[in-house]
Design an enzyme around this catalytic site. Sequence first.
Site, mmCIF file in Angstrom:
data_model
loop_
_atom_site.group_PDB
_atom_site.id
_atom_site.type_symbol
_atom_site.label_atom_id
_atom_site.label_comp_id
_atom_site.label_asym_id
_atom_site.label_seq_id
_atom_site.Cartn_x
_atom_site.Cartn_y
_atom_site.Cartn_z
ATOM 1 N N SER A 150 -24.640 -12.471 13.087
ATOM 2 C CA SER A 150 -24.003 -13.619 13.747
ATOM 3 C C SER A 150 -24.261 -13.502 15.239
ATOM 4 C CB SER A 150 -22.492 -13.575 13.504
ATOM 5 O OG SER A 150 -21.811 -14.430 14.416
ATOM 6 N N TYR A 163 -14.030 -9.721 13.080
ATOM 7 C CA TYR A 163 -15.322 -10.303 12.689
ATOM 8 C C TYR A 163 -16.416 -9.898 13.680
ATOM 9 C CZ TYR A 163 -18.737 -13.955 11.429
ATOM 10 O OH TYR A 163 -19.873 -14.639 11.044
HETATM 11 P P1 NAD Z 1 -19.887 -19.076 3.056
HETATM 12 O O1 NAD Z 1 -18.428 -18.817 3.027
HETATM 13 O O2 NAD Z 1 -20.407 -20.323 2.439
HETATM 14 O O3 NAD Z 1 -20.692 -17.862 2.420
HETATM 15 C C1 NAD Z 1 -20.206 -16.560 2.305
HETATM 16 C C2 NAD Z 1 -20.486 -16.123 0.879
HETATM 17 O O4 NAD Z 1 -20.144 -14.750 0.730
HETATM 18 C C3 NAD Z 1 -19.622 -16.902 -0.141
HETATM 19 O O5 NAD Z 1 -20.440 -17.356 -1.193
HETATM 20 C C4 NAD Z 1 -18.624 -15.866 -0.630
HETATM 21 O O6 NAD Z 1 -18.206 -16.077 -1.956
HETATM 22 C C5 NAD Z 1 -19.463 -14.607 -0.505
HETATM 23 N N1 NAD Z 1 -18.645 -13.395 -0.465
HETATM 24 C C6 NAD Z 1 -17.550 -13.149 0.298
HETATM 25 N N2 NAD Z 1 -17.071 -11.932 0.023
HETATM 26 C C7 NAD Z 1 -17.889 -11.388 -0.908
HETATM 27 C C8 NAD Z 1 -17.922 -10.149 -1.580
HETATM 28 N N3 NAD Z 1 -16.984 -9.218 -1.340
HETATM 29 N N4 NAD Z 1 -18.912 -9.913 -2.476
HETATM 30 C C9 NAD Z 1 -19.866 -10.851 -2.726
HETATM 31 N N5 NAD Z 1 -19.872 -12.054 -2.117
HETATM 32 C C10 NAD Z 1 -18.896 -12.309 -1.229
HETATM 33 O O7 NAD Z 1 -20.306 -18.998 4.596
HETATM 34 P P2 NAD Z 1 -21.739 -18.835 5.271
HETATM 35 O O8 NAD Z 1 -21.612 -19.465 6.595
HETATM 36 O O9 NAD Z 1 -22.832 -19.273 4.370
HETATM 37 O O10 NAD Z 1 -21.798 -17.261 5.509
HETATM 38 C C11 NAD Z 1 -22.925 -16.465 5.161
HETATM 39 C C12 NAD Z 1 -23.152 -15.404 6.230
HETATM 40 O O11 NAD Z 1 -23.517 -16.053 7.447
HETATM 41 C C13 NAD Z 1 -21.917 -14.558 6.551
HETATM 42 O O12 NAD Z 1 -22.306 -13.210 6.699
HETATM 43 C C14 NAD Z 1 -21.450 -15.126 7.881
HETATM 44 O O13 NAD Z 1 -20.765 -14.177 8.649
HETATM 45 C C15 NAD Z 1 -22.779 -15.504 8.497
HETATM 46 N N6 NAD Z 1 -22.679 -16.482 9.585
HETATM 47 C C16 NAD Z 1 -22.339 -17.769 9.368
HETATM 48 C C17 NAD Z 1 -22.287 -18.647 10.432
HETATM 49 C C18 NAD Z 1 -21.929 -20.105 10.278
HETATM 50 O O14 NAD Z 1 -21.775 -20.790 11.287
HETATM 51 N N7 NAD Z 1 -21.804 -20.628 9.065
HETATM 52 C C19 NAD Z 1 -22.576 -18.208 11.726
HETATM 53 C C20 NAD Z 1 -22.911 -16.874 11.915
HETATM 54 C C21 NAD Z 1 -22.976 -16.021 10.849
#
Ligand code: NAD
Length: 265
Positions: A150, A163
């Site tokens: 991130s 986080y």
């Molecule tokens: P999201 O909530 O759609 O995806 C996260 C996924 O991780 C979900 O499918 C959830 O079920 C799964 N998950 C959570 N805990 C888990 C576990 N213990 N075991 C297996 N799966 C698990 O959100 P996203 O934005 O797609 O997030 C994906 C990654 O991107 C994350 O690491 C997040 O920190 C990172 N991220 C997202 C953003 C954003 O703006 N969306 C920005 C920076 C980083």
Amino acid sequence: MNQLNFKTVVVTGASSGIGKAIALAFGKQGANVVVNYRNSEKEAFEVAELINKNGGNAIAIKADVSKEDEVLHLFNQAIKKYNSIDVLVCNAGIQKDNSFSEMSLEEWQKVFDVNLTGYFLCARQAIKEFSRNQTTGNKKAIGNIIFVSSVHDIIPWAGHVNYAASKGGVLMLMKSLALEVAPQKIRVNAISPGAIKTNINKEVWQDEEQAKKLLKLIPYQRIGEPEDVSEVALWLASDASDYVTGTTIYVDGGMTLYPGFVDNG
Ligand code: NAD
């Protein structure tokens, strides 16, 4: 073997958001895709089905990445189905936001369990599997790990200290591991997204006022889509980036460029 020269990819947290987009993108390239999910069985099976319909081959496997025995199960099942693994995308991540003084140990610990320990457990298993792979022509990587981190691995975030600290940890996990396994021809990199439209932040981008405020932090003036990240993941997993390891690619529309300084600060 597809044109990007990898066969099998494991994507954690692939039933939604960025993980889903990455799983679909690899599937489109004809890869074998392991769609990991924790609870969202229906959504994960839908992702796998879409891949199977569009030229790839996919299997959905349930595992909580913060639990060692479940990670072992994930990799055992993946190997049973596809024999070997070439690429791991550690993507599963969570937020449990609170002001620092109100933050419970559980909120702190849970975020670290998934965002950092989960990446450690999956990466360790992948490294073991990669060592069984053969190099082709003594040049290209035998394995490839991509950590979805991130912008908060370098941008501090009040109210989200757990986080941001976990993602800061991912940065050093990525770099130190990249150094350790480079001689084995294993590459390790990170993608650090800015604001991407997914479930994790839907309260922000679905609300007009909050979305407007968010755009002030994005010089490129649009909120990102999961596909902005999946395109970079494809490149990082391919032989086209064979000399790239220990690097973070910020996919953030310029969020890390100190946007407050756009007009003299
Ligand atoms: P999201 O909530 O759609 O995806 C996260 C996924 O991780 C979900 O499918 C959830 O079920 C799964 N998950 C959570 N805990 C888990 C576990 N213990 N075991 C297996 N799966 C698990 O959100 P996203 O934005 O797609 O997030 C994906 C990654 O991107 C994350 O690491 C997040 O920190 C990172 N991220 C997202 C953003 C954003 O703006 N969306 C920005 C920076 C980083």
